[in-house]
Scaffold this motif. Structure first.
Motif, PDB file in Angstrom:
ATOM      1  N   GLN A 197       0.824  -1.215   0.000  1.00  0.00           N
ATOM      2  CA  GLN A 197       0.000   0.000   0.000  1.00  0.00           C
ATOM      3  C   GLN A 197       0.856   1.262   0.000  1.00  0.00           C
ATOM      4  OE1 GLN A 197      -2.982   0.205   3.080  1.00  0.00           O
ATOM      5  NE2 GLN A 197      -3.836  -1.794   2.562  1.00  0.00           N
ATOM      6  N   VAL A 198       1.876   1.284   0.843  1.00  0.00           N
ATOM      7  CA  VAL A 198       2.733   2.478   0.925  1.00  0.00           C
ATOM      8  C   VAL A 198       3.438   2.716  -0.410  1.00  0.00           C
ATOM      9  CG1 VAL A 198       4.801   3.459   2.011  1.00  0.00           C
ATOM     10  CG2 VAL A 198       3.048   2.371   3.427  1.00  0.00           C
ATOM     11  N   ILE A 199       3.983   1.678  -0.995  1.00  0.00           N
ATOM     12  CA  ILE A 199       4.681   1.827  -2.276  1.00  0.00           C
ATOM     13  C   ILE A 199       3.696   2.215  -3.385  1.00  0.00           C
ATOM     14  CG2 ILE A 199       5.991   0.575  -4.045  1.00  0.00           C
ATOM     15  CD1 ILE A 199       7.421  -0.873  -1.731  1.00  0.00           C
ATOM     16  N   SER A 200       2.505   1.645  -3.362  1.00  0.00           N
ATOM     17  CA  SER A 200       1.490   2.001  -4.348  1.00  0.00           C
ATOM     18  C   SER A 200       1.119   3.484  -4.249  1.00  0.00           C
ATOM     19  CB  SER A 200       0.246   1.130  -4.137  1.00  0.00           C
ATOM     20  OG  SER A 200      -0.791   1.532  -4.989  1.00  0.00           O
ATOM     21  N   GLN A 201       0.960   3.991  -3.021  1.00  0.00           N
ATOM     22  CA  GLN A 201       0.664   5.409  -2.840  1.00  0.00           C
ATOM     23  C   GLN A 201       1.835   6.278  -3.295  1.00  0.00           C
ATOM     24  OE1 GLN A 201      -2.127   6.700  -2.386  1.00  0.00           O
ATOM     25  NE2 GLN A 201      -3.325   5.027  -1.565  1.00  0.00           N
ATOM     26  N   GLY A 202       3.051   5.850  -2.992  1.00  0.00           N
ATOM     27  CA  GLY A 202       4.225   6.595  -3.460  1.00  0.00           C
ATOM     28  C   GLY A 202       4.254   6.671  -4.980  1.00  0.00           C
ATOM     29  N   ASP A 203       3.965   5.548  -5.637  1.00  0.00           N
ATOM     30  CA  ASP A 203       3.931   5.534  -7.105  1.00  0.00           C
ATOM     31  C   ASP A 203       2.837   6.451  -7.647  1.00  0.00           C
ATOM     32  OD1 ASP A 203       6.008   3.709  -7.108  1.00  0.00           O
ATOM     33  OD2 ASP A 203       4.729   1.968  -7.556  1.00  0.00           O
ATOM     34  N   ALA A 204       1.651   6.394  -7.034  1.00  0.00           N
ATOM     35  CA  ALA A 204       0.545   7.235  -7.493  1.00  0.00           C
ATOM     36  C   ALA A 204       0.876   8.719  -7.316  1.00  0.00           C
ATOM     37  CB  ALA A 204      -0.734   6.882  -6.725  1.00  0.00           C
ATOM     38  N   MET A 205       1.486   9.061  -6.189  1.00  0.00           N
ATOM     39  CA  MET A 205       1.855  10.457  -5.951  1.00  0.00           C
ATOM     40  C   MET A 205       2.933  10.917  -6.922  1.00  0.00           C
ATOM     41  SD  MET A 205       1.767  10.458  -1.787  1.00  0.00           S
ATOM     42  CE  MET A 205       2.267  12.184  -1.622  1.00  0.00           C
ATOM     43  N   ALA A 206       3.903  10.047  -7.215  1.00  0.00           N
ATOM     44  CA  ALA A 206       4.959  10.401  -8.179  1.00  0.00           C
ATOM     45  C   ALA A 206       4.360  10.611  -9.563  1.00  0.00           C
ATOM     46  CB  ALA A 206       6.035   9.328  -8.207  1.00  0.00           C
ATOM     47  N   THR A 207       3.438   9.757  -9.961  1.00  0.00           N
ATOM     48  CA  THR A 207       2.779   9.900 -11.264  1.00  0.00           C
ATOM     49  C   THR A 207       2.025  11.223 -11.342  1.00  0.00           C
ATOM     50  OG1 THR A 207       2.587   7.514 -11.561  1.00  0.00           O
ATOM     51  CG2 THR A 207       1.056   8.878 -12.808  1.00  0.00           C
TER      52      THR A 207
END
Length: 170
Positions: free
Chosen positions: A68-78
């Motif tokens: 979840q944390v990595i997924s949110q990081g990816d979404a925020m970076a995108t």
């Protein structure tokens, strides 16, 4: 919320098994948030839990929350990569946006520490930078320092950095 963050901190500080059980139970009822503030600090509890070196955590919970944390990081970076001002929350804007920038950097830092790829880490570093624009700014006239003039705008670029450590006795 505080009822999630507090047991995580108690467990991390004392090793209390009841606090760990409460932390893991509560973690099943919530999701990592991109946009959070002091009224909703559940992310801090998750970060404490995931970054802990203490033994006894449920490996399945660790894996789920890490994803979840990595997924949110990816979404925020995108979002930051596609937003005109490089904001990781896109058009979301609050008075006192510096706090949002700091918490976004915290989200990226934790995602990076949890085993993200080198490519993801590079994206997080890029997204942690920011650009603030202001329009109709009064500045000192460069030709006459005794006068002020109105200019179309000013731009500030920067990056948020984090520093961590652990205090030891002695």
């Amino acid at each position: 919320d505080d009822r999630y963050w507090a047991p995580a901190e108690i467990w991390e500080t004392t090793g209390d098994a009841t606090a760990l059980a409460e932390t893991e139970k509560s973690s099943k009822l919530m999701n990592i948030r991109q946009d959070w503030d002091w009224s909703d600090v559940q992310n801090l509890g998750v970060y404490t839990y995931l970054l802990s070196a203490r033994e006894g955590r449920d490996p399945e919970r660790v894996e789920t929350l890490t994803r979840q944390v990595i997924s949110q990081g990816d979404a925020m970076a995108t979002t930051a990569e596609s937003h005109g001002y490089g904001r990781s929350l896109g058009p979301t804007y609050y008075w006192g946006i510096n706090g949002i920038i700091a918490r976004s950097v915290m989200n990226f830092t934790v995602a990076s520490r949890l085993g993200s790829s080198d490519e993801q880490k590079a994206r997080y570093r890029g997204a942690a930078g920011y650009q603030l624009d202001r329009s109709n700014v009064v500045v000192t006239d460069p030709t006459d320092p005794s006068r002020s003039i109105l200019v179309d705008g000013q731009r500030t670029n920067g990056i948020g950095l984090g520093l961590g450590g652990k205090l030891t006795p002695g």
